[in-house]
Each structure stands twice: as structure tokens, then as C-alpha cells.
Motif scaffolding. Structure first.
Motif, short mmCIF file in Angstrom:
data_model
loop_
_atom_site.label_atom_id
_atom_site.label_comp_id
_atom_site.label_asym_id
_atom_site.label_seq_id
_atom_site.Cartn_x
_atom_site.Cartn_y
_atom_site.Cartn_z
N ILE A 289 10.01 -7.59 -12.10
CA ILE A 289 10.80 -6.53 -11.51
C ILE A 289 10.58 -6.53 -10.01
O ILE A 289 9.44 -6.69 -9.54
CB ILE A 289 10.41 -5.15 -12.08
CG1 ILE A 289 10.53 -5.12 -13.60
CG2 ILE A 289 11.24 -4.04 -11.47
CD1 ILE A 289 9.99 -3.84 -14.21
N ALA A 290 11.64 -6.34 -9.25
CA ALA A 290 11.52 -6.12 -7.82
C ALA A 290 11.79 -4.64 -7.55
O ALA A 290 12.83 -4.11 -7.93
CB ALA A 290 12.52 -6.98 -7.04
N VAL B 204 6.87 -5.60 -4.96
CA VAL B 204 7.22 -4.43 -4.17
C VAL B 204 7.74 -4.87 -2.82
O VAL B 204 7.03 -5.50 -2.04
CB VAL B 204 6.01 -3.49 -4.01
CG1 VAL B 204 6.36 -2.32 -3.11
CG2 VAL B 204 5.54 -2.98 -5.37
N ALA B 205 9.01 -4.56 -2.58
CA ALA B 205 9.66 -4.86 -1.30
C ALA B 205 9.67 -3.58 -0.47
O ALA B 205 10.34 -2.61 -0.84
CB ALA B 205 11.08 -5.36 -1.53
N PHE C 95 1.05 -0.29 -13.10
CA PHE C 95 1.43 -1.71 -13.16
C PHE C 95 0.40 -2.52 -12.38
O PHE C 95 0.59 -2.77 -11.19
CB PHE C 95 2.83 -1.92 -12.59
CG PHE C 95 3.93 -1.29 -13.41
CD1 PHE C 95 4.45 -1.94 -14.51
CD2 PHE C 95 4.41 -0.03 -13.08
CE1 PHE C 95 5.45 -1.35 -15.27
CE2 PHE C 95 5.42 0.56 -13.83
CZ PHE C 95 5.93 -0.11 -14.93
N PRO C 96 -0.68 -2.94 -13.04
CA PRO C 96 -1.74 -3.68 -12.31
C PRO C 96 -1.26 -5.00 -11.72
O PRO C 96 -1.82 -5.46 -10.73
CB PRO C 96 -2.80 -3.91 -13.40
CG PRO C 96 -2.52 -2.87 -14.45
CD PRO C 96 -1.05 -2.66 -14.43
N ASN C 97 -0.24 -5.62 -12.32
CA ASN C 97 0.28 -6.89 -11.79
C ASN C 97 1.26 -6.58 -10.66
O ASN C 97 2.48 -6.70 -10.78
CB ASN C 97 0.97 -7.68 -12.91
CG ASN C 97 0.00 -8.05 -14.01
OD1 ASN C 97 -1.09 -8.52 -13.75
ND2 ASN C 97 0.40 -7.83 -15.24
N PHE C 98 0.69 -6.23 -9.53
CA PHE C 98 1.40 -5.67 -8.38
C PHE C 98 1.30 -6.67 -7.23
O PHE C 98 0.20 -7.05 -6.82
CB PHE C 98 0.73 -4.33 -8.03
CG PHE C 98 1.27 -3.63 -6.81
CD1 PHE C 98 2.05 -2.51 -6.94
CD2 PHE C 98 0.97 -4.08 -5.53
CE1 PHE C 98 2.53 -1.84 -5.83
CE2 PHE C 98 1.44 -3.43 -4.42
CZ PHE C 98 2.23 -2.30 -4.57
N TYR C 99 2.48 -7.09 -6.70
CA TYR C 99 2.47 -8.11 -5.65
C TYR C 99 3.46 -7.75 -4.54
O TYR C 99 4.45 -7.07 -4.76
CB TYR C 99 2.83 -9.49 -6.23
CG TYR C 99 1.79 -10.00 -7.21
CD1 TYR C 99 0.67 -10.71 -6.76
CD2 TYR C 99 1.91 -9.76 -8.58
CE1 TYR C 99 -0.28 -11.16 -7.65
CE2 TYR C 99 0.96 -10.21 -9.47
CZ TYR C 99 -0.14 -10.91 -9.00
OH TYR C 99 -1.09 -11.34 -9.88
N THR C 100 3.14 -8.26 -3.35
CA THR C 100 4.01 -8.11 -2.18
C THR C 100 4.14 -9.47 -1.50
O THR C 100 3.43 -10.43 -1.85
CB THR C 100 3.44 -7.10 -1.18
OG1 THR C 100 2.18 -7.60 -0.69
CG2 THR C 100 3.23 -5.74 -1.84
#
Length: 602
Positions: free
Chosen positions: A299-300, A375-376, A394-399
Motif C-alpha cells: 500500500i502507498a 508512506v509518501a 503496520f510495522p512494515n513501514f517504509y519511506t
């Protein structure tokens, strides 16, 4: 005649009474009504024996054992059972008489819609530069996506005026403070060549023309959402007289409703001609590839939670006096903003969702806590403290900074180029979610609809605000049901909005064509894909059952959501009445509701 029957127990006598049965007699010519009742009595003395609670406990243990045995078989394949037992209670979307369950990852109807923006047979070819009515200069304003709308409309205006468009200038003085030019963000050669059949475009006004001008280019600003006739009546005469005209602050300066061919030109510009430069595309694809290596789908989430955006909204987010002071000082930059009520703005759905509220909405819609999210965002007001609740959900959190820190370091001072990377990843994601209705949210939503109606979730902020304010007063199942109910029509399904409604950049209806389809095909595909739905992010959904279950966390309800209705069927209503007595006899401190859930999760 109606007969009412009633039983009474009064000590040693049972009484059968008939109050409605009237028998009619005739004595001496007079009609009389007489009520009768029958009594049965027994002279045998009776004694009330005390209830043996041990016997009741034994019966209850036997019943619970049967229920546990039954539910054990059901829970062994809970997903299969819930899909069939609760099919009438599923979340459906209807379209033209067809109906399909809402898949949170993709639309069942999306394969029947596609983008179509080809030139029509009656669409005249572009005029040659030397034969055009003059040169049109455009100064786009705002951030990347606001400028994108201005560039798109500038091409259409040039077509209306039969003018030659000069490559637009980007705003360097906005809040974003980005000195990037058009050629630093977009592939300028591709832009010119791809639109050669529509509008003549040059990189700059020829020197010969500039030397022949007696005065500098005429500068003017047109009203917002002006009709084509305005440009023909007000701008064209000046263009013919001065040869070069510059339109400033050019964003949303063209009407939303245009003839179909001009609308399709908008789509050709926005979705085909405006291509990012190769370095930006390269970094964006690297980020997408790295997300795909970790997860089959992701998901974005586009978060607009910058301080200036929050100050402009006039909303309150629970930060106390510190927040009120800081955002109040920023709000003073706009002298024309009216005084607003934070509570009133929230009730009207004008406030962007907080990161925590976005996470709760996604969990309520059915996304698991092992879902990967990108996360944008720009600067988040409150920093990591504001993002912490979303990270926990949501621990699988990326930027982009986490996935391409070294590659984007040279771009750190160029906000528009960084926004372009977020644009690419958001477009390539399986699901796009936004917490606002800003420019990027609209532009991305429109592109995803044009490119095949990829799942795009926009919050129904007006209805969600009431649910979030009351969320502490309801259980998770109730909360999730209400969220799903209010999000119906906001999940990016085809034809959610009637053609012509909303902003064209968000709903490009004139550029979307539809294939003929039958509901039977959708249904067969849905059945065939049920087994694949058990695979999440490339791995089998993990069994989260355990002895340390916390029934007050969304993670727990992921497996209980589909079983709440099952438990109401398997748990007889009578047990809800006698269970408290059963617990008191056992001196058990466990809540019977927990027992009820535990039976289903065995």
C-alpha cells in the motif's frame, strides 16, 4: 373467536382459564353469557427440591464440550466456512446490475475499463509555429502536482487560442522553495515530440520575434476555471496584437467541463506527455523494486500532515496549547483566511486524517498488520511521535529515505523532485490511500483510474470523523462494520461518481472506456481466486493465535472479525442468560464473552 390461554402455578393447583370463550344460554327467553373455567387440582403434597449446582455444572460442561468439538472443525478452515456461511453479509459493490464482493486489494470490475485518449477523426492537426496566432508563456504555481494541472491546462489553452506554447516556467517562490525548472523534473524533449500533433511547443520564444517586439510580453492573470470563450474573447485579441502573452499563477484557470476532444487532450498531456526525467524515473523504479522484493503487494499512503497544511485547514489535532500557538502563527501568513471552528471543520469533513486514523481505517477495512506500506509524505508535524501509532499498526513501514537514502541525497534540497519519486511509487502501488483531498491525491487518483482502476481509497472524512470521535465507546467489530459502511463508494470502484461530477483531473470520465462484461464471468473468477486470496504479501497468512491474546488490539480482531457472526449462530441465546450463574457457581472470574470468543478460536 380468538382464544387466549394462560397457565398459572399457584402452589398445588394448576388453573386453565378461558376468558375469551363466551357460551350463550337462553333461560326463560333471556340470552345470557357465561364464562367457564376448568380446574385441575391434586391433593398430593409437593415439596420444592433444592437445585444441585453440580448437576448444572456437569450439564454445562457437556454442552460446552459439544460446542467446542463442533467449532474446532469449523475453525480448521475458518476462511472457507466464513465465506460460505456469511456470504449474504459480505461487503458488496454493485455496478450496472452486477454485484461482486469488495476485494480490498483490487476491483473485480477493473479489467473491463481502460484509458482511451486517442485523437478523434475530426480533431484537426496542430497548426505550424509560423502560422500560429502568437506565443503563449505560462507561469505555473504551487507544488509539483499543482503545477502539473497548470501545465496540462496550458496545452489545452494553447490549442484553443491556436497559439504556440513555450515550455512552461515553474514557480520558484512558493512555500516549497524549489528552484527546479521544467527540464529538471520532466523530459522536455518527450513532452514536445509527443504533443507535436496537438500543439506546437518550443523551448523559448525565438530571438527574432523578441527583437521585433516594441514592448515586453503582455502579462495577465485569468480568473479561475474560465470557459474557453473567455480566452477567445479576452486573451486572443491581446495575443494577436502583442504576439506574446504571459499568463501568471496558472493553476486551475480552465473550466472543468470541456468538449470531449479537449478533455482527451488533457489526458494525453497528463498521462503520456508529462514524463519525469530519466534520473527521477530510475530512482522511483528502484524504490518500487525494493518494495516488491519484500512483499508481493503493498500500500502507498500519501500523508499530507505538514505544519502549513494543518494551519491552513484550521483544524485541531489534540496537541494542546503548543499546537494551537504554533499552527496559529503559521496561519497568520494568509491574511484572508476566515476564523473557523476546529470542531465544525472536522464535522464537515474538512480536516485531513491523522496518521493514527489512517491506520485504524485500513485495519478496519481488513488489511492485516503484516501488510507492507510505503508512506509518501513531506515534513510530518510532530515527527516520529505522530507516526508512532501508524508504525505500531503496520510495522512494515517504509519511506523513500529508508529505501533509497543514498540515491536521493543529491535531491534532498529539491522538494518537487522528491515528490516526483513519491508520485512514481504511489502510481505503481497495489493500493493507494490518502488522508486528504489535495492536489497529489486527486492527480494520482485520476491516473490510477485511467490506467485500469487500480484500487484507490480516499477517506469519507465527513462520516469517518463521527466514527473516530466515538470509537472508544464501541467494540472493534462495530467500529470496523461502520467504517466499511461509510467507505462504500470511496474505494475507487468504476463509476463511483457520475460522469461530469468532481474535478476532471481526479475523475477523467471522458478518457475511460468500458468493455462489455457479464456478471457470470466475474462470479467464476471470484470463486477461482478465493484460494489465492489466502496468500498475503507472498506468504501464507500467519496464525496469530496464542495464549497471550489481547482482545482489545486490532491484531486480535483480524482473526475474530469473520468469526463474530459465526459465534452468534453457534452460541445459543439461552447460554447468555445462564452463563453468569454458571460462572458464579464455579467462582470463575473469566468473562463469558472471552469464553465465547475462545470457543470460536480453538
Amino acid at each position: 373467536m380468538g382464544v387466549a390461554k394462560g397457565w398459572r402455578f399457584s402452589g398445588k393447583v394448576f388453573i386453565w382459564e378461558n376468558h375469551k370463550l363466551d357460551l350463550v344460554h337462553s333461560q326463560n327467553g333471556v340470552t345470557k353469557k357465561q364464562d367457564f373455567c376448568w380446574r385441575w387440582s391434586s391433593n398430593v403434597p409437593t415439596q420444592r427440591r433444592p437445585i444441585r449446582w453440580s448437576l448444572v455444572c456437569g450439564i454445562m460442561l457437556f454442552v460446552l464440550g459439544l460446542i467446542s468439538l463442533f467449532t474446532g472443525h469449523i475453525a480448521s478452515d475458518l476462511e472457507w466456512y466464513s465465506q460460505r456461511l456469511l456470504v449474504k453479509r459480505s461487503w458488496y459493490y454493485k455496478l450496472n446490475g452486477a454485484r461482486a464482493p469488495v476485494d480490498i486489494w483490487r476491483s473485480e470490475f477493473s479489467k473491463y475499463y481502460y484509458g482511451c485518449s486517442e485523437r478523434g477523426l475530426r480533431f484537426a492537426p496542430a497548426v505550424r509555429e509560423k502560422l500560429s496566432n502568437g506565443y503563449l508563456l505560462i507561469a505555473a504555481s504551487g507544488g509539483l502536482n499543482q503545477q502539473r494541472t497548470g501545465i496540462t491546462d496550458a496545452v489545452v489553452v494553447a490549442r484553443i487560442l491556436n497559439a504556440t506554447l513555450v515550455v512552461p516556467e515553474l514557480d520558484h517562490n512558493s512555500f516549497w522553495k524549489d528552484n527546479s525548472d521544467f527540464l529538471n523534473i520532466f523530459d522536455v524533449d518527450w513532452f514536445i515530440s509527443s504533443l507535436a500533433k496537438d500543439v506546437p511547443i518550443v523551448k523559448r520564444v525565438p530571438d527574432k520575434v523578441m527583437r521585433s517586439m516594441l514592448k515586453p510580453p503582455y502579462t495577465m492573470r485569468v480568473p479561475r476555471k474560465s470557459e474557453p470563450d473567455y480566452y477567445l474573447d479576452e486573451v486572443l485579441p491581446i495575443l494577436l496584437r502583442r504576439r506574446v502573452v504571459q499568463l501568471t499563477k496558472f493553476d486551475y484557470r480552465l473550466s472543468n467541463d470541456l468538449p470531449e476532444e479537449l478533455q482527451k487532450l488533457r489526458c494525453r498531456v497528463n498521462y503520456h506527455a508529462l514524463r519525469f526525467t530519466k534520473p527521477i524515473r530510475s530512482i522511483g523504479q528502484k524504490v518500487v523494486t525494493r518494495m516488491r522484493k519484500m512483499a508481493k503487494r503493498f500500500i502507498a499512503v500519501h500523508l499530507r500532515f505538514e505544519p502549513d497544511m494543518l494551519a491552513f485547514s484550521g483544524c485541531y489535532y489534540g496537541g494542546g496549547d503548543k499546537e494551537r500557538y504554533e499552527l496559529g502563527e503559521i496561519r497568520k501568513r494568509w491574511t484572508t483566511l476566515p476564523e473557523t471552528s476546529p470542531d465544525g471543520e472536522r464535522k464537515r469533513g474538512k480536516c485531513p486524517l491523522t496518521p493514527h486514523e489512517v491506520g485504524l481505517m485500513l485495519r478496519a477495512l481488513g488489511f492485516k498488520n503484516d501488510t507492507f506500506i510505503y508512506v509518501a509524505s513531506g515534513e510530518i508535524y510532530g515527527g516520529e511521535e505522530t507516526l508512532r501509532p501508524l508504525r505500531e499498526l503496520f510495522p512494515n513501514f517504509y519511506t523513500k529515505e529508508m529505501l533509497a537514502g543514498e540515491e536521493i541525497q543529491p535531491l534532498s534540497s529539491f522538494s518537487s523532485r522528491l515528490a516526483a519519486i513519491d508520485y512514481i511509487v504511489s502510481d505503481e502501488s497495489d493500493v493507494f490511500v490518502t488522508n486528504n483531498n489535495g492536489n497529489m491525491a486527486k492527480i494520482i487518483a485520476g491516473r490510477r483510474r485511467y490506467m485500469g482502476h487500480k484500487r484507490t481509497i480516499r477517506p469519507n472524512a465527513k462520516r469517518l470523523s463521527a466514527i473516530f470521535m466515538e470509537r472508544d465507546k464501541m467494540g472493534w467489530n462495530t467500529f470496523a462494520r461502520k467504517v466499511k459502511s461509510c467507505q462504500r463508494g470511496f474505494m475507487g470502484e468504476p463509476e463511483e461518481v457520475r460522469p461530469g461530477r468532481g474535478e476532471f483531473h481526479e475523475y477523467p470520465a471522458a478518457c475511460i472506456c468500458k468493455k462489455k462484461f457479464k456478471y457470470s464471468r466475474i462470479r467464476s473468477r471470484n470463486i477461482a481466486d478465493r484460494s489465492s486470496d489466502r496468500v498475503l504479501n507472498g506468504t501464507e497468512a500467519r496464525d496469530e493465535h496464542g495464549d497471550d491474546t489481547d482482545y482489545h488490539r486490532p491484531e486480535t480482531y483480524d482473526r475474530l472479525n469473520n468469526t463474530a457472526a459465526i459465534s452468534s449462530i453457534l452460541w445459543p441465546p439461552a447460554l447468555d442468560i445462564i452463563m453468569p450463574h454458571f460462572s458464579s457457581a464455579w467462582h470463575c472470574r473469566m468473562s463469558y464473552r472471552s469464553v465465547r470468543w475462545h470457543l470460536v478460536s480453538i
